[in-house]
Design a protein around this motif. Structure first.
Motif, short mmCIF file in Angstrom:
data_model
loop_
_atom_site.label_atom_id
_atom_site.label_comp_id
_atom_site.label_asym_id
_atom_site.label_seq_id
_atom_site.Cartn_x
_atom_site.Cartn_y
_atom_site.Cartn_z
N GLU A 281 0.91 -1.11 0.07
CA GLU A 281 0.18 -0.02 0.06
C GLU A 281 0.87 1.27 -0.16
N GLY A 282 2.08 0.89 0.14
CA GLY A 282 3.25 2.18 -0.05
C GLY A 282 3.42 3.11 1.26
N PHE A 283 3.28 2.21 2.27
CA PHE A 283 3.57 2.92 3.62
C PHE A 283 5.24 3.05 3.63
N GLU A 284 5.77 4.07 4.00
CA GLU A 284 7.15 4.32 4.19
C GLU A 284 7.69 4.40 5.52
N PHE A 285 8.70 3.50 5.82
CA PHE A 285 8.86 3.28 7.28
C PHE A 285 10.27 4.27 7.44
N MET A 286 10.14 5.07 8.69
CA MET A 286 11.06 5.85 9.12
C MET A 286 12.25 4.95 9.57
N TYR A 287 12.12 3.71 10.14
CA TYR A 287 13.12 2.84 10.83
C TYR A 287 13.21 1.60 10.13
N PRO A 288 13.68 1.53 9.05
CA PRO A 288 13.49 0.05 8.27
C PRO A 288 14.57 -0.89 8.62
N SER A 289 15.72 -0.22 9.25
CA SER A 289 17.01 -1.24 9.68
C SER A 289 16.93 -1.09 11.18
N LEU A 290 17.40 -2.26 11.80
CA LEU A 290 17.42 -2.30 13.36
C LEU A 290 18.41 -1.30 13.70
N HIS A 291 19.61 -1.19 12.99
CA HIS A 291 20.60 -0.10 13.56
C HIS A 291 20.25 1.05 13.63
N VAL A 292 19.54 1.55 12.60
CA VAL A 292 19.15 2.84 12.55
C VAL A 292 17.94 3.38 13.70
N ALA A 293 17.12 2.14 14.11
CA ALA A 293 15.98 2.03 14.96
C ALA A 293 16.79 2.25 16.46
N LEU A 294 17.86 1.55 16.58
CA LEU A 294 18.34 1.50 17.90
C LEU A 294 19.12 2.61 18.13
N GLU A 295 19.82 3.29 17.01
CA GLU A 295 20.59 4.54 17.28
C GLU A 295 19.40 5.55 17.78
N ASP A 296 18.25 5.71 16.91
CA ASP A 296 17.43 6.72 17.58
C ASP A 296 16.99 6.56 19.09
N LEU A 297 16.81 5.12 19.39
CA LEU A 297 16.28 4.87 20.73
C LEU A 297 17.27 5.09 21.63
N LEU A 298 18.25 4.65 21.71
CA LEU A 298 19.33 4.48 22.52
C LEU A 298 20.37 5.58 22.68
N LEU A 299 20.39 6.36 21.42
CA LEU A 299 21.52 7.30 21.62
C LEU A 299 20.99 8.71 21.35
N LYS A 300 19.35 9.03 21.15
CA LYS A 300 19.24 10.36 21.17
C LYS A 300 17.99 10.84 22.25
N GLN A 301 18.50 10.30 23.40
CA GLN A 301 17.64 10.36 24.59
C GLN A 301 18.00 11.67 25.09
#
Length: 301
Positions: A281-301
């Motif tokens: 349906e064309g949904f665009e993920f902001m965090y398609p890879s785990l490394h990018v997701a964890l950088e956001d959650l663990l390093l940008k607090q």
């Protein structure tokens, strides 16, 4: 839109409410503890004696059901399993009763679910078209929950079952417990390490729910997972790399079974799940890879 949320005070519900308000929607949260309205958010009592939320909800465009006792809290003894199951059935029954009593029905009903309905497998890939059903407590709960929620369709309401994977966030979910051993320099592979983790960043969870609200083509089961599931060993290694902590202290399966009991299946078993509906349906993920997701959650607090 005017959107009614059951379970709006939970981990996902809070962040979904924030997103919906930022997009200009008004939100009604069903709660046992009524609060004063704040901005675009109002609170209405339900599931308590004398509550009749259908008399206060008018012209609602959508219902979202996230209500239910958390599967992550507590040990899975018989009592807790009954609470997990009964809370979901009771909440969904009440939402259906409210909808039936409303002269004008909402156009869409989104009901939480889980990828735990799919059998654990090291090699099978599951999409929304997969009909395989695991033979365990969580799968039976999910199957019964979806079957009950599907009754909304008899009112000609578009009904969506959002099957959540492992939701990663700072305010709750599985990530804080998964990260703790690494912060203590005790991180390592859990179990065999070969089991799949079909994860998703919580921001993509709430964005995908909004996507389902706004796209009439989305109906039925929708896998809410990132497009890149990963095996547990690589998951742990990625945490270690992002935090710059060692990944060396293995946790054998029998230890997890002693500590968690039947709930250990949540970390020792897994499924490789693909969000085919969202991708088509064309949904665009902001965090398609785990490394990018964890950088956001663990390093940008």
């Amino acid at each position: 839109m005017k959107i009614v949320i059951a379970g709006g005070s939970g981990f996902i519900g809070q962040q979904l409410t924030e997103l919906l308000c930022s997009e200009g929607h008004s939100v009604v949260i069903l709660t046992r503890r009524k609060k004063p309205s704040i901005g675009q958010v109002s609170y209405i009592n339900w599931l308590i004696e004398g509550a009749a939320p259908e008399k206060e909800i008018e012209q609602a465009d959508a219902f979202i059901n996230l209500a239910g006792v958390s599967i992550n809290a507590g040990r899975w003894n018989q009592s807790h399993q009954e609470q997990i199951y009964d809370s979901r059935m009771t909440a969904t029954d009440e939402l259906l009763r409210i909808i039936e009593a409303m002269p004008k029905k909402p156009s869409v009903f989104i009901n939480a679910s889980a990828i735990g309905r799919y059998p654990a497998s090291l090699d099978h890939v599951y999409t929304e078209a997969s009909t395989d059903l695991a033979n365990d407590f969580l799968a039976r709960t999910v199957a019964d929950w979806e079957k009950k929620a599907q009754k909304a369709e008899k009112y000609s309401i578009r009904t969506v079952f959002v099957r959540f994977g492992v939701v990663l966030g700072n305010r709750g979910g599985a990530l804080p417990l998964m990260v703790l051993p690494y912060k203590l320099l005790l991180g390592g592979t859990v179990g065999s390490g070969k089991q799949w983790v079909s994860w998703i960043h919580v921001k993509d969870v709430v964005r995908s729910i909004l996507f389902a609200l706004e796209h009439d083509n989305v109906r039925g089961p929708v896998n809410i997972t990132a497009p890149s599931p990963i095996r547990m060993e690589q998951f742990g290694q990625t945490i270690g790399h992002v935090l710059q902590r060692p990944h060396w202290f293995p946790v054998p399966s029998f230890i997890m079974k002693i500590v968690l009991g039947r709930k250990s299946a949540l970390v020792l078993e897994g499924q490789q799940v693909i969000p085919e509906v969202l991708m088509k349906e064309g949904f665009e993920f902001m965090y398609p890879s785990l490394h990018v997701a964890l950088e956001d959650l663990l390093l940008k607090q």
